[in-house]
Design an enzyme around this catalytic site. Structure first.
Site, PDB file in Angstrom:
ATOM      1  N   LYS A 107       7.582  13.482 -25.904  1.00 48.22           N
ATOM      2  CA  LYS A 107       7.318  12.195 -26.061  1.00 48.22           C
ATOM      3  C   LYS A 107       6.112  11.632 -26.370  1.00 48.22           C
ATOM      4  O   LYS A 107       5.328  12.181 -27.174  1.00 48.22           O
ATOM      5  CB  LYS A 107       8.079  11.465 -24.949  1.00 48.22           C
ATOM      6  CG  LYS A 107       9.438  12.165 -24.402  1.00 48.22           C
ATOM      7  CD  LYS A 107      10.180  11.332 -23.461  1.00 48.22           C
ATOM      8  CE  LYS A 107      11.364  11.833 -23.014  1.00 48.22           C
ATOM      9  NZ  LYS A 107      12.086  11.374 -22.102  1.00 48.22           N
ATOM     10  N   HIS A 142      17.517   9.090 -29.888  1.00 47.80           N
ATOM     11  CA  HIS A 142      17.023   9.363 -28.375  1.00 47.80           C
ATOM     12  C   HIS A 142      17.277   8.006 -27.838  1.00 47.80           C
ATOM     13  O   HIS A 142      17.109   7.059 -28.190  1.00 47.80           O
ATOM     14  CB  HIS A 142      15.814   9.742 -28.350  1.00 47.80           C
ATOM     15  CG  HIS A 142      15.347  10.387 -26.951  1.00 47.80           C
ATOM     16  ND1 HIS A 142      14.908   9.412 -26.067  1.00 47.80           N
ATOM     17  CD2 HIS A 142      15.493  11.295 -26.356  1.00 47.80           C
ATOM     18  CE1 HIS A 142      14.824   9.810 -24.911  1.00 47.80           C
ATOM     19  NE2 HIS A 142      15.119  11.224 -25.016  1.00 47.80           N
TER      20      HIS A 142
END
Ligand code: PGA
Length: 247
Positions: free
Chosen positions: A12, A94
């Site tokens: 991330k 995602h």
């Protein structure tokens, strides 16, 4: 049919050259089960750096990309650019892209088609929110998300499906092995009915949502859990334990 265990790390928006460099040193030096396919999802600005530092036996993924190769799309990156950095995978759909950045099913489908046509492998993410699970519509939600992906896939050998219940992501609330297995089993049945039996048997369905060194082994023992997409724990040495969940 045997499906090679697949573990993705999703870093991330975390890390810097120093900390990611240390993490990669740990990974490169670790004893990792050779029967596991490993792919690390790096921030786009570090793709080149990560690809050059991480051992070649580990794959690298971008965490997102746009639906065309080039043009006037300020801030975006394309599959062509990702490949130009020697990187072969991209994570698409995602839940943070869907729910923080408002990406629609349609856009995720278009990105999936373009990434695959460009020769990238796609880790395609799906998953229900807490209110959807509590409302008893988990299946409806994940089937609808899977359909949009499936409509845009020609070659399933380049796709890994990541089931990530949104209520389990970054919350420390891992789905139980039975909860994960139940949805994975239903997804495989959906693929059998709507794509083909061969695809249903061969496509890897991985689980994501607060996977840790402590929870990985029991989850990995489930029949239809073919690996993990790991967020928080992929930034820690504990990631090695998760890579070796089946060893
Ligand atoms: P988490 O993230 O492991 O930190 O819950 C998983 C993911 O978002 O892919």
């Amino acid at each position: 049919m045997s499906r090679k265990f697949f573990v993705g790390g999703n870093w991330k928006l975390n890390g810097d050259k120093k900390s990611l460099g240390e993490l990669m040193d740990t990974m490169n030096a670790a004893k990792v089960d050779p029967n596991v396919e490993v792919v690390c999802g790096a921030p786009s600005i570090y793709l080149d750096f990560v690809r050059s530092k991480l051992d070649a036996k580990f794959g690298v993924a971008a965490q997102n990309c746009y639906k065309v190769a080039k043009g006037a799309f300020t801030g975006e990156i394309s599959p062509a650019m990702i490949k130009d950095c020697g990187v072969n995978w991209v994570i698409l759909g995602h839940s943070e892209r869907r729910h923080v950045f408002g990406e629609s099913d349609e856009l995720i489908g278009q990105k999936t088609a373009h990434a695959l046509e460009s020769g990238l492998g796609v880790i395609a993410c799906i998953g229900e929110k807490l209110d959807e699970r509590e409302g008893g519509i988990t299946e409806k939600v994940v089937f609808a998300q899977t359909k949009v992906i499936a409509d845009n896939v020609k070659d399933w050998s380049k796709v890994v499906l990541a089931y990530e219940p949104v209520w389990a992501i970054g919350t420390g609330k891992t789905a139980s092995p039975l909860q994960a297995q139940e949805v994975h089993d239903k997804l495989r049945a959906w693929l059998k009915a709507n794509v083909s039996e061969a695809v249903a048997n061969s496509v890897r369905i991985i689980y994501g949502g607060s996977v840790t060194g402590g929870t990985c082994k029991e989850l990995a023992s489930q029949k239809d859990v073919d690996g993990f997409l790991v967020g928080g724990a992929s930034l820690k040495p504990e990631f090695i334990e998760i890579l070796n969940a089946k060893a």
